[in-house]
Each structure stands twice: as C-alpha cells, then as structure tokens.
Scaffold this motif. Structure first.
Motif, PDB file in Angstrom:
ATOM      1  N   PRO A 140      87.690 -40.726  77.148  1.00 43.33           N
ATOM      2  CA  PRO A 140      87.488 -41.271  75.797  1.00 43.33           C
ATOM      3  C   PRO A 140      86.478 -40.432  75.023  1.00 43.33           C
ATOM      4  O   PRO A 140      85.594 -39.796  75.610  1.00 43.33           O
ATOM      5  N   ALA A 141      86.611 -40.429  73.702  1.00 38.73           N
ATOM      6  CA  ALA A 141      85.715 -39.636  72.863  1.00 38.73           C
ATOM      7  C   ALA A 141      84.355 -40.308  72.739  1.00 38.73           C
ATOM      8  O   ALA A 141      84.220 -41.524  72.846  1.00 38.73           O
ATOM      9  N   SER A 142      83.346 -39.487  72.523  1.00 40.64           N
ATOM     10  CA  SER A 142      81.998 -39.984  72.259  1.00 40.64           C
ATOM     11  C   SER A 142      81.526 -39.402  70.933  1.00 40.64           C
ATOM     12  O   SER A 142      80.751 -38.430  70.896  1.00 40.64           O
ATOM     13  N   PRO A 143      82.000 -39.965  69.799  1.00 40.51           N
ATOM     14  CA  PRO A 143      81.652 -39.400  68.491  1.00 40.51           C
ATOM     15  C   PRO A 143      80.181 -39.604  68.157  1.00 40.51           C
ATOM     16  O   PRO A 143      79.563 -40.601  68.551  1.00 40.51           O
ATOM     17  N   ALA A 164      91.574 -27.049  70.457  1.00 38.39           N
ATOM     18  CA  ALA A 164      90.154 -27.317  70.212  1.00 38.39           C
ATOM     19  C   ALA A 164      89.935 -27.876  68.814  1.00 38.39           C
ATOM     20  O   ALA A 164      89.106 -28.777  68.605  1.00 38.39           O
ATOM     21  N   LEU A 165      90.707 -27.368  67.848  1.00 39.20           N
ATOM     22  CA  LEU A 165      90.574 -27.840  66.466  1.00 39.20           C
ATOM     23  C   LEU A 165      91.155 -29.246  66.319  1.00 39.20           C
ATOM     24  O   LEU A 165      90.629 -30.080  65.572  1.00 39.20           O
ATOM     25  N   ILE A 166      92.231 -29.525  67.041  1.00 38.14           N
ATOM     26  CA  ILE A 166      92.811 -30.876  67.032  1.00 38.14           C
ATOM     27  C   ILE A 166      91.806 -31.883  67.561  1.00 38.14           C
ATOM     28  O   ILE A 166      91.595 -32.956  66.974  1.00 38.14           O
ATOM     29  N   LYS A 167      91.159 -31.540  68.673  1.00 38.55           N
ATOM     30  CA  LYS A 167      90.182 -32.455  69.268  1.00 38.55           C
ATOM     31  C   LYS A 167      88.983 -32.659  68.350  1.00 38.55           C
ATOM     32  O   LYS A 167      88.467 -33.776  68.221  1.00 38.55           O
ATOM     33  N   LEU A 168      88.543 -31.582  67.692  1.00 43.10           N
ATOM     34  CA  LEU A 168      87.426 -31.704  66.756  1.00 43.10           C
ATOM     35  C   LEU A 168      87.807 -32.597  65.574  1.00 43.10           C
ATOM     36  O   LEU A 168      87.001 -33.424  65.125  1.00 43.10           O
ATOM     37  N   ALA A 169      89.040 -32.457  65.073  1.00 40.34           N
ATOM     38  CA  ALA A 169      89.496 -33.286  63.954  1.00 40.34           C
ATOM     39  C   ALA A 169      89.512 -34.760  64.357  1.00 40.34           C
ATOM     40  O   ALA A 169      89.163 -35.639  63.552  1.00 40.34           O
ATOM     41  N   CYS A 170      89.915 -35.054  65.579  1.00 37.37           N
ATOM     42  CA  CYS A 170      89.902 -36.438  66.059  1.00 37.37           C
ATOM     43  C   CYS A 170      88.474 -36.990  66.106  1.00 37.37           C
ATOM     44  O   CYS A 170      88.216 -38.120  65.684  1.00 37.37           O
ATOM     45  N   LEU A 171      87.555 -36.189  66.624  1.00 33.74           N
ATOM     46  CA  LEU A 171      86.156 -36.620  66.684  1.00 33.74           C
ATOM     47  C   LEU A 171      85.590 -36.870  65.292  1.00 33.74           C
ATOM     48  O   LEU A 171      84.899 -37.867  65.060  1.00 33.74           O
ATOM     49  N   ARG A 172      85.890 -35.974  64.346  1.00 34.98           N
ATOM     50  CA  ARG A 172      85.400 -36.143  62.976  1.00 34.98           C
ATOM     51  C   ARG A 172      85.977 -37.418  62.342  1.00 34.98           C
ATOM     52  O   ARG A 172      85.274 -38.150  61.633  1.00 34.98           O
ATOM     53  N   SER A 173      87.256 -37.694  62.597  1.00 36.44           N
ATOM     54  CA  SER A 173      87.859 -38.895  62.012  1.00 36.44           C
ATOM     55  C   SER A 173      87.203 -40.156  62.563  1.00 36.44           C
ATOM     56  O   SER A 173      87.015 -41.141  61.833  1.00 36.44           O
ATOM     57  N   LEU A 174      86.827 -40.127  63.852  1.00 40.75           N
ATOM     58  CA  LEU A 174      86.129 -41.266  64.444  1.00 40.75           C
ATOM     59  C   LEU A 174      84.747 -41.459  63.825  1.00 40.75           C
ATOM     60  O   LEU A 174      84.237 -42.583  63.731  1.00 40.75           O
ATOM     61  N   SER A 187      91.045 -41.721  69.690  1.00 39.27           N
ATOM     62  CA  SER A 187      89.926 -42.102  70.559  1.00 39.27           C
ATOM     63  C   SER A 187      89.940 -41.332  71.873  1.00 39.27           C
ATOM     64  O   SER A 187      88.968 -41.360  72.626  1.00 39.27           O
ATOM     65  N   MET A 188      91.055 -40.634  72.162  1.00 42.07           N
ATOM     66  CA  MET A 188      91.164 -39.749  73.324  1.00 42.07           C
ATOM     67  C   MET A 188      91.695 -38.413  72.830  1.00 42.07           C
ATOM     68  O   MET A 188      92.909 -38.148  72.878  1.00 42.07           O
TER      69      MET A 188
END
Length: 431
Positions: A140-143, A164-174, A187-188
């Motif tokens: 799970p993400a830890s934003p 890596a950019l996809i994962k960063l975009a998910c973290l930023r959206s969270l 969230s993952m």
C-alpha cells in the motif's frame, strides 16, 4: 512483439476424484503467474470448492478450467453446464442463509467467494462462465503531505509514462485528493503500474519543461462503445493542466470506435464546457455529510438510434432522459408473465469500502429477485455501505425486467449511461 499465451487448461468431468488434479494445477501454475504462497493457497481452496460443489450438484457435467495470468491478477475461469442459480451462496448477502439446513450444502461456495478478490458469472446459452480473480500482492502507498509545485517551462503530455512516473502520479493524487475521488488502484501504485502495462487502465501525465509532474488523467474501456475516465488530477498549473489532459483524453478516444465518454470519478478540475451532465448521485460520507456527485458525458459519434428493453415502471423516466440527451430509442416494454425462472437470483457486488459505496450487477434473475434485492440492501446497510447502486443493461430484457423490483424495494433510477454496456445502462440508487 506478440504476447505469448501462457494460460493452462484442463477439461474434466464433475467428479470429486479429480479434485487433487485441479489442486495441483493451480498450486503449480499460479506462482508462475506471480501469486505468492498465501494467495495461491487461497485460490487453490476456492477452485477446489467449485469442483466439489459441481460434483455434488451436477455430477458428470463437463468442466473446462482455464488458469490465466492477468498481469496484476490470476484468473481461474470455469465453463460448465449446470443450474446457474445454484451459485447463490457466492453473493455478499448469502452469509446468513448458508447456516440454515438448505444452505449447509452450499458452504463450499461461500468459502470460495471469501477466498478470492472477486468473481463474475455470466451465461452464454446454457453454459455458465464463472471466473475467480485473485490479485497479486502489492504494497500500500504511504503518501506524504501535499506540497505545492511550481511550473517551469511549457506543459507537455506524456501518453506512455514509465512505471516510476505512474507510481509517482498515484502518490500525488493521494496527497491532493480525497479517496472517494480516486481509482481504487491508486492506493497501491505498483498495481496501477501493472494495470497500465496490461492495458486494463490507460494513463497520461502532464509534465513541465524540466520534467516535473503537473497532473494526470486515466481511463478504461467500460464497454465496446464507451470509455469511463477518472480525473483530471491537477498538482500544479491549474486550468491549463486540466485542459491539456482533458483535450488529450478526448483526442485519444476520438480515434477509437467508442460512442461515448463519461466520468466515473470526475474531479472539480474537469473543464465542464466540453461535457454535458447526465444527472447526479446524492452520496452519504462516513461522518454523515452529504455530497452531490455529478456524472459528465461527451458524445463522440453520430447516434443512429437503438432499441432497448424497459420495465413499464421505467418508461417515463427513460423517455425523459432520451429526450434531454436527444437520443433516438425504440423502448420495448418487458415484464414477467409467468415464465419459468431459476429458483435463486445471483448478483455480483463491486465494493468501494473507503467511500461506503457498492454497485450491484445482475448475473442471474430468479423467482426470489425481490427478496434477494431486499436482503442485499439489508446486508449492505449492516456493513455500513450507505451508497448502494444497481446497474441494468437495457440490451437484455431479463435485466430490464428487474426495474420494477428495484423500484418496489427503494431504488430510484438516477441516470442513463448511453452505450454504457452492450446497450444503454440505467443506474439506480437506493434512497
């Protein structure tokens, strides 16, 4: 390079003697597709219970089992000829019924449904297709706390972002948006990256002149003729970022055969001038706060008209919707006239626990449809799902005929998604 089909298949008759063979297939095959030991054992148990159930209720019927890699999940896909209503114990509302004498024989199906991350059932003639889905394990993400970003240079859209950019975009959206505005996979982030790689989710990101992430939008194929999208999620650049991402989405979709583009979870940053409202839902949040969620739509091609089915109680609502959307539809009425139905109904449930939302979909409509709908509502309310939706595809008369039952059990038709399924989809909300 063409993707290699790594799926494995097994054809057998419904006999308890074949359970060890089925267990071995899944136990040896699922790890090859990425499942860890715990997830594999759970899928083994679920598949074992399905075969044992068929051996008991439809002995000797042929079973076709395909074990398939899905990139971010593994599917155990069954095809067999048997009474589909026997699968009632897999529904979310069956937990209490399985402990009465009639239900004890179906405890295995209840166990199977609890062991996997999701399942679907559909009929093709007399053949039942049951697919058990087990997701791979993701962290799970830890934003962190949202930090403002300053744009430097011109905005550019990357339509094929690296993982890596996809994962960063998910973290930023969270960091920037509440959970009820987000795709569940965000969230993952690793799962989202795998979904994009598999083609089950598409994503575009906005970057500034030095490559800093400004925003993101994503979408997926909802049906052969419609696309559902999420966003745009803006981290910097305001309206320019939102417009750039939205224009890119429309440009990408315009090159497909899709007739419609609609928002499943549009944000307040969406440029409203490019879309029309289909209606809204009244959502109850965990602390009792009520929100209005508008559903936005853009038609992408010339509408040649279509024929749809409708229960008589839905006709006035549909005529009003089609008049507002300027869509030509031949509405054919359907209702139960004493024809023989399966004894039990089967509904699937798509859950969003973080938002207290669930969407029900009909798989089998039986004689107990009204009681089954009411039991689902009671069960879901008890589990703190305050926002209950039900979708009917008007291409199918058997689905459309449920409209009367839904309205009798407290559901209200809210909106119509043009081409949202095989034909138009009407969305009900329990009020």
């Amino acid at each position: 390079m063409k993707e290699v089909d790594q799926s494995v298949s097994l054809s057998l008759c419904a006999d308890i003697a074949w359970v060890p063979l089925v267990q071995s297939l899944v136990e040896q095959g699922a790890p090859v597709f990425g499942l860890d030991q715990n997830k594999t054992l759970r899928l083994v148990m679920a598949v074992e219970e399905i075969v044992a159930h068929l051996a008991n209720t439809a002995p000797g019927t042929r079973i076709q089992l395909n074990l398939k890699p899905g990139g971010w999940h593994v599917l155990a896909d069954f095809a067999f000829t048997a009474d589909p209503s026997e699968l009632w114990a897999m529904t979310i509302a069956a937990r209490s019924d399985t402990f009465v004498p009639e239900g004890m024989d179906h405890l295995g199906l209840l166990l199977a449904s609890c062991m996997v991350d999701g399942f679907t059932v559909h009929l093709e003639g007399e053949v039942v297709h049951l697919a058990l889905r087990q997701d791979l394990t993701y962290l799970p993400a830890s934003p962190g706390k949202a930090k403002p970003v300053r744009q430097r240079g011109e905005l550019a859209i990357d339509s094929s972002p690296e993982p890596a950019l996809i994962k960063l975009a998910c973290l930023r959206s969270l960091e920037f948006y509440p959970s009820f505005k987000l795709h569940q996979a965000f969230s993952m982030p690793g799962k989202a990256a795998d979904m994009v790689a598999k083609g089950d989710l598409s994503m575009a990101v906005a970057l500034d002149g030095v490559g800093a992430l400004m925003g993101m939008i994503c979408w997926h194929v909802s049906s052969d003729q419609s696309i559902g999208f999420f966003g745009p999620y803006v981290f910097a650049g305001g309206e320019k970022t939102a417009s750039g991402l939205t224009d890119h989405l429309i440009h990408c979709i315009a090159r497909t055969r899709a007739m419609g583009l609609f928002s499943e979870l549009a944000t307040d940053d969406l440029p409203m001038g490019a879309f029309e409202s289909l209606g809204h839902f009244d959502l109850i949040q965990p602390k009792g706060k009520k929100l209005c969620r508008e559903v936005w739509y853009r038609h992408l091609g010339e509408d040649m008209g279509a024929s749809v089915w409708a229960h008589p109680s839905m006709v006035n609502f549909l005529e009003k919707c089609y008049d507002q959307q300027v869509l030509m539809r031949d509405i054919r009425q359907t209702d139960g006239l004493g024809e023989r139905l399966p004894r039990r109904s089967v509904f699937s449930a798509i859950l969003r626990p973080e938002a207290g939302e669930v969407t029900l979909l009909p798989m089998v409509t039986g004689e107990d449809a009204k009681e089954c709908v009411a039991l689902h509502v009671e069960t879901l309310n008890r589990k703190n799902f305050s926002n209950i939706f039900f979708k009917l595809d008007l291409a199918h008369g058997w689905q459309a005929s449920l409209g009367g039952v839904l309205m009798e059990t407290g559901f209200k038709p809210r909106l119509v998604l043009p081409y949202g399924g095989k034909s138009d989809v009407v969305v009900f909300q329990h009020v």
